[in-house]
Write an enzyme that holds these catalytic residues in place. Sequence first.
Site, PDB file in Angstrom:
ATOM      1  N   HIS A  14      21.485  28.809  33.545  1.00 52.40           N
ATOM      2  CA  HIS A  14      21.232  27.468  32.991  1.00 52.40           C
ATOM      3  C   HIS A  14      22.488  26.607  33.104  1.00 52.40           C
ATOM      4  O   HIS A  14      23.602  27.117  33.221  1.00 52.40           O
ATOM      5  CB  HIS A  14      20.813  27.577  31.520  1.00 52.40           C
ATOM      6  CG  HIS A  14      21.877  28.178  30.659  1.00 52.40           C
ATOM      7  ND1 HIS A  14      22.975  27.470  30.215  1.00 52.40           N
ATOM      8  CD2 HIS A  14      22.035  29.434  30.182  1.00 52.40           C
ATOM      9  CE1 HIS A  14      23.753  28.247  29.497  1.00 52.40           C
ATOM     10  NE2 HIS A  14      23.208  29.454  29.463  1.00 52.40           N
ATOM     11  N   ASN A  20      28.987  25.706  25.246  1.00 54.27           N
ATOM     12  CA  ASN A  20      29.798  26.151  26.392  1.00 54.27           C
ATOM     13  C   ASN A  20      31.013  25.244  26.556  1.00 54.27           C
ATOM     14  O   ASN A  20      32.144  25.706  26.723  1.00 54.27           O
ATOM     15  CB  ASN A  20      28.996  26.105  27.701  1.00 54.27           C
ATOM     16  CG  ASN A  20      27.819  27.060  27.768  1.00 54.27           C
ATOM     17  OD1 ASN A  20      26.796  26.743  28.365  1.00 54.27           O
ATOM     18  ND2 ASN A  20      27.949  28.235  27.165  1.00 54.27           N
ATOM     19  N   GLY A  27      25.396  32.806  22.176  1.00 54.44           N
ATOM     20  CA  GLY A  27      24.437  33.890  21.995  1.00 54.44           C
ATOM     21  C   GLY A  27      23.014  33.384  21.929  1.00 54.44           C
ATOM     22  O   GLY A  27      22.557  32.663  22.813  1.00 54.44           O
ATOM     23  N   GLU A  89      20.458  35.556  26.587  1.00 59.97           N
ATOM     24  CA  GLU A  89      21.906  35.742  26.468  1.00 59.97           C
ATOM     25  C   GLU A  89      22.222  36.926  25.556  1.00 59.97           C
ATOM     26  O   GLU A  89      21.406  37.335  24.731  1.00 59.97           O
ATOM     27  CB  GLU A  89      22.532  34.451  25.909  1.00 59.97           C
ATOM     28  CG  GLU A  89      24.043  34.438  25.773  1.00 59.97           C
ATOM     29  CD  GLU A  89      24.775  34.826  27.042  1.00 59.97           C
ATOM     30  OE1 GLU A  89      24.859  36.034  27.347  1.00 59.97           O
ATOM     31  OE2 GLU A  89      25.283  33.922  27.728  1.00 59.97           O
ATOM     32  N   ASN A 161      25.456  36.355  30.624  1.00 59.87           N
ATOM     33  CA  ASN A 161      25.618  37.794  30.438  1.00 59.87           C
ATOM     34  C   ASN A 161      24.426  38.618  30.891  1.00 59.87           C
ATOM     35  O   ASN A 161      24.591  39.767  31.308  1.00 59.87           O
ATOM     36  CB  ASN A 161      25.985  38.112  28.984  1.00 59.87           C
ATOM     37  CG  ASN A 161      27.427  37.734  28.689  1.00 59.87           C
ATOM     38  OD1 ASN A 161      28.331  38.076  29.446  1.00 59.87           O
ATOM     39  ND2 ASN A 161      27.645  36.997  27.611  1.00 59.87           N
TER      40      ASN A 161
END
Length: 195
Positions: A14, A20, A27, A89, A161
């Site tokens: 994304h 960010n 998370g 995430e 992640n």
Amino acid sequence: MKKRHNFYIYLFRHGQTYFNKKHIFTGWMDSKLTPLGKRQARVVARKLKNKKIGIAIQTRLSRSKKSLQEVLQFHPECRRVIIDNRMIERAYGNLEGLHHDSIIKKYGQQQFDLWHRDYKIRPPGGESFADVEKRVRSFLADLKKLIKKEKTTVVISAHGNSIRMFRKIMEHATIEKTTSWTIPYTKVFVYKIVI
């Protein structure tokens, strides 16, 4: 001899979110895309514009959904959008919503690095990379079955992640290599599935 066919998995992250941008642990919190994040999603959309996509997969989080929407506006042929939170995430537990600097100040750089990048250590109330890999492995096994059954190419709007662990599995990467990766916002990872 039976003819083999190639199908593809297009996997992307994304666009940038406000968390960010501010270096806040996100998370499972639902931070929205920044204007730059929306532009990044449009870059991915242009890269995938001329591909044929039968099925799209996203997570429940708006940053995954909104980024995928940019891609799918070029793909009326896409038959189905699936929500699968196994590609969500990594959960950062008690660290979610906290600034990286405040964690470093409170617990020290070494502890921050362990929570942020160690493969097996979980942040308080959160997931380790090993936990994320377990759910991504389950997702990937089902994804391969889906591609085989539907005989179609799939696009996935995921998170840094979960992509990291997807790549680890598909590219047979070491833990050291996997935990060192940065996952760019505008890169599309392509994997061929031969059926």
